[in-house]
Write an enzyme that holds these catalytic residues in place. Sequence first.
Site, PDB file in Angstrom:
ATOM      1  N   CYS A 234       0.841  -1.198   0.000  1.00  0.00           N
ATOM      2  CA  CYS A 234       0.000   0.000   0.000  1.00  0.00           C
ATOM      3  C   CYS A 234       0.874   1.246   0.000  1.00  0.00           C
ATOM      4  CB  CYS A 234      -0.864  -0.046   1.257  1.00  0.00           C
ATOM      5  SG  CYS A 234      -1.736   1.460   1.653  1.00  0.00           S
TER       6      CYS A 234
ATOM      7  N   SER B 268       0.800   3.742   1.931  1.00  0.00           N
ATOM      8  CA  SER B 268       1.216   4.192   3.266  1.00  0.00           C
ATOM      9  C   SER B 268       2.591   3.620   3.623  1.00  0.00           C
ATOM     10  CB  SER B 268       0.197   3.783   4.328  1.00  0.00           C
ATOM     11  OG  SER B 268      -1.060   4.312   4.007  1.00  0.00           O
TER      12      SER B 268
ATOM     13  N   HIS C 214       5.127   5.723   1.890  1.00  0.00           N
ATOM     14  CA  HIS C 214       5.396   6.998   2.574  1.00  0.00           C
ATOM     15  C   HIS C 214       6.516   6.811   3.607  1.00  0.00           C
ATOM     16  CE1 HIS C 214       2.114   9.123   0.816  1.00  0.00           C
ATOM     17  NE2 HIS C 214       1.133   8.628   1.559  1.00  0.00           N
TER      18      HIS C 214
ATOM     19  N   HIS D 149       1.028  -3.745   6.411  1.00  0.00           N
ATOM     20  CA  HIS D 149      -0.106  -3.583   7.328  1.00  0.00           C
ATOM     21  C   HIS D 149      -1.425  -4.052   6.738  1.00  0.00           C
ATOM     22  CE1 HIS D 149      -0.073  -0.108   4.688  1.00  0.00           C
ATOM     23  NE2 HIS D 149      -1.373  -0.081   4.863  1.00  0.00           N
TER      24      HIS D 149
ATOM     25  N   CYS E 242      -6.884  -2.837   4.683  1.00  0.00           N
ATOM     26  CA  CYS E 242      -6.562  -1.417   4.478  1.00  0.00           C
ATOM     27  C   CYS E 242      -7.313  -0.835   3.303  1.00  0.00           C
ATOM     28  CB  CYS E 242      -5.064  -1.179   4.334  1.00  0.00           C
ATOM     29  SG  CYS E 242      -4.724   0.568   4.028  1.00  0.00           S
TER      30      CYS E 242
HETATM   31  N1  APR Z   1      -4.050  14.406  -9.438  1.00  0.00           N
HETATM   32  C1  APR Z   1      -4.798  13.299  -9.643  1.00  0.00           C
HETATM   33  N2  APR Z   1      -4.368  12.046  -9.314  1.00  0.00           N
HETATM   34  C2  APR Z   1      -3.135  11.919  -8.819  1.00  0.00           C
HETATM   35  C3  APR Z   1      -2.290  13.040  -8.574  1.00  0.00           C
HETATM   36  C4  APR Z   1      -2.788  14.338  -8.939  1.00  0.00           C
HETATM   37  N3  APR Z   1      -2.059  15.441  -8.769  1.00  0.00           N
HETATM   38  N4  APR Z   1      -1.131  12.587  -8.040  1.00  0.00           N
HETATM   39  C5  APR Z   1      -1.243  11.246  -7.945  1.00  0.00           C
HETATM   40  N5  APR Z   1      -2.446  10.833  -8.410  1.00  0.00           N
HETATM   41  C6  APR Z   1      -2.989   9.461  -8.459  1.00  0.00           C
HETATM   42  C7  APR Z   1      -1.966   8.411  -8.889  1.00  0.00           C
HETATM   43  O1  APR Z   1      -1.862   8.313 -10.305  1.00  0.00           O
HETATM   44  C8  APR Z   1      -2.560   7.147  -8.263  1.00  0.00           C
HETATM   45  O2  APR Z   1      -3.447   6.466  -9.149  1.00  0.00           O
HETATM   46  O3  APR Z   1      -3.351   9.074  -7.135  1.00  0.00           O
HETATM   47  C9  APR Z   1      -3.337   7.642  -7.053  1.00  0.00           C
HETATM   48  C10 APR Z   1      -2.730   7.212  -5.719  1.00  0.00           C
HETATM   49  O4  APR Z   1      -2.858   5.839  -5.620  1.00  0.00           O
HETATM   50  P1  APR Z   1      -1.782   4.834  -4.974  1.00  0.00           P
HETATM   51  O5  APR Z   1      -0.408   5.321  -5.214  1.00  0.00           O
HETATM   52  O6  APR Z   1      -2.156   3.460  -5.408  1.00  0.00           O
HETATM   53  O7  APR Z   1      -2.054   5.002  -3.393  1.00  0.00           O
HETATM   54  P2  APR Z   1      -3.127   4.270  -2.448  1.00  0.00           P
HETATM   55  O8  APR Z   1      -2.519   3.029  -1.881  1.00  0.00           O
HETATM   56  O9  APR Z   1      -4.451   4.207  -3.102  1.00  0.00           O
HETATM   57  O10 APR Z   1      -3.179   5.329  -1.246  1.00  0.00           O
HETATM   58  C11 APR Z   1      -3.632   6.653  -1.502  1.00  0.00           C
HETATM   59  O11 APR Z   1      -4.397   7.007   0.726  1.00  0.00           O
HETATM   60  O12 APR Z   1      -4.195   5.628   2.572  1.00  0.00           O
HETATM   61  C12 APR Z   1      -3.671   6.708   1.898  1.00  0.00           C
HETATM   62  O13 APR Z   1      -1.341   6.674   2.492  1.00  0.00           O
HETATM   63  C13 APR Z   1      -2.250   6.454   1.450  1.00  0.00           C
HETATM   64  O14 APR Z   1      -1.875   8.734   0.941  1.00  0.00           O
HETATM   65  C14 APR Z   1      -2.131   7.468   0.378  1.00  0.00           C
HETATM   66  C15 APR Z   1      -3.505   7.478  -0.260  1.00  0.00           C
HETATM   67 ZN    ZN Z   2      -2.659   0.899   3.659  1.00  0.00          ZN
END
Ligand code: APR
Ligand code: ZN
Length: 365
Positions: A40, A42, A45, A61, A166
Amino acid sequence: MKTTAAVLYQPRTPLKIEEVELGPVKDEDVLVRIVASGVCHSDLHVYHGQEGWPLPMVLGHEAAGVVEEVGATVRSVRPGDHVVINLAPFCGRCEDCASGKIYLCERKRGPAGHLYDGGTRLAKGGRRIYHYANCAAYANHAIIHESSAIPIAKHIPLEKACLVGCALAAGIGAAMNTAKVAPGQSVAVFGCGGVGLNVIQGTRLAGASPIIAIDLLESKLYKAREFGATETIDASQEDAVKRVMEITRNRGVDFAFEVIGRVETIQQAYQSIRASGKCVVVGVVADSSELSIVPRTLLQEKTIMGTRYGSTRAPRDFPLYLDLYMQGRLKIDELITRYAKLEDINEAFHALEHGEAIRTVLLME
Ligand code: APR
Ligand code: ZN
């Protein structure tokens, strides 16, 4: 006992797969043999050096497995039970728990990197290793608090069920528990990764319309449609807020969810809501940068709010989501881009970061 885990020693350096010591199993502990663990954002990060987490640490997690051993006072699970890990252990007695908000309980959470009793159970050569998110699930085994071990039916595949802990909890929970989206309400979802797609399917289950999905990648927007989006916006090509306004005939949406974790997109989500609308921040902004909004806009009774773990009441919600999955009403399979081994964790991080994977699920040996 000894187990194999992926340990982060320094930010932005590859996780090291190595044998570590785990234990002892204390009275309220449950020892789980991890079967599957999702990768994930997180975790990513922390890999990138998110403030506040002590290292070395075992990340991971979003996991499911089989109970191997329980502490002396544990009553809710026994060895052999299949469980999904709940990231938000709870005491069941405090004011938050008594009011049903078990996801806010602080009494079974230690300081960052520690378990509920303020201790740790991981070490290597006498050096303490910390636990991410009350578990540390990029490992063959994990010790968690009893309330973190949510039993599930044995016929449900663990390599799918892990994502409930999650991606589904945070995403579907944000839509159904935190926001309580009602039939016919309009929503915009910023970010269509593993969590965002679950916000989308949660709002679909709730009967929202339209469901507007926003991302920078065409591949993610394609997925978003599969999960229930009725409109998509490629924010790399057009102004997302302007487009949301066009779609909603200048009214804005009832709910905008930010599922990325960036200040700019939180601002865009807030700017997309209508008078009396709510902006729900799901994404984790990893640093301590601040958010600014124009206070006057609040006079339109707009709300900006956060969500803790999708306001998930794990003992109720995990079996519910899995029932819906088994009935074909919730998607999990479509979130899984690939299965891999614990040794592949560094490639899995790379794939997540570069938009090549929704979820990689690590299968432990
Ligand atoms: N505008 C639109 N979409 C964006 C932008 C932006 N400026 N920047 C990134 N994205 C999109 C990415 O292309 C991606 O599809 O946001 C999505 C983020 O998804 P993941 O990297 O798969 O992250 P995910 O595991 O879904 O978690 C998202 O939620 O729980 C929290 O810590 C986690 O901050 C994180 C968020
Ligand atoms: Zn998570």
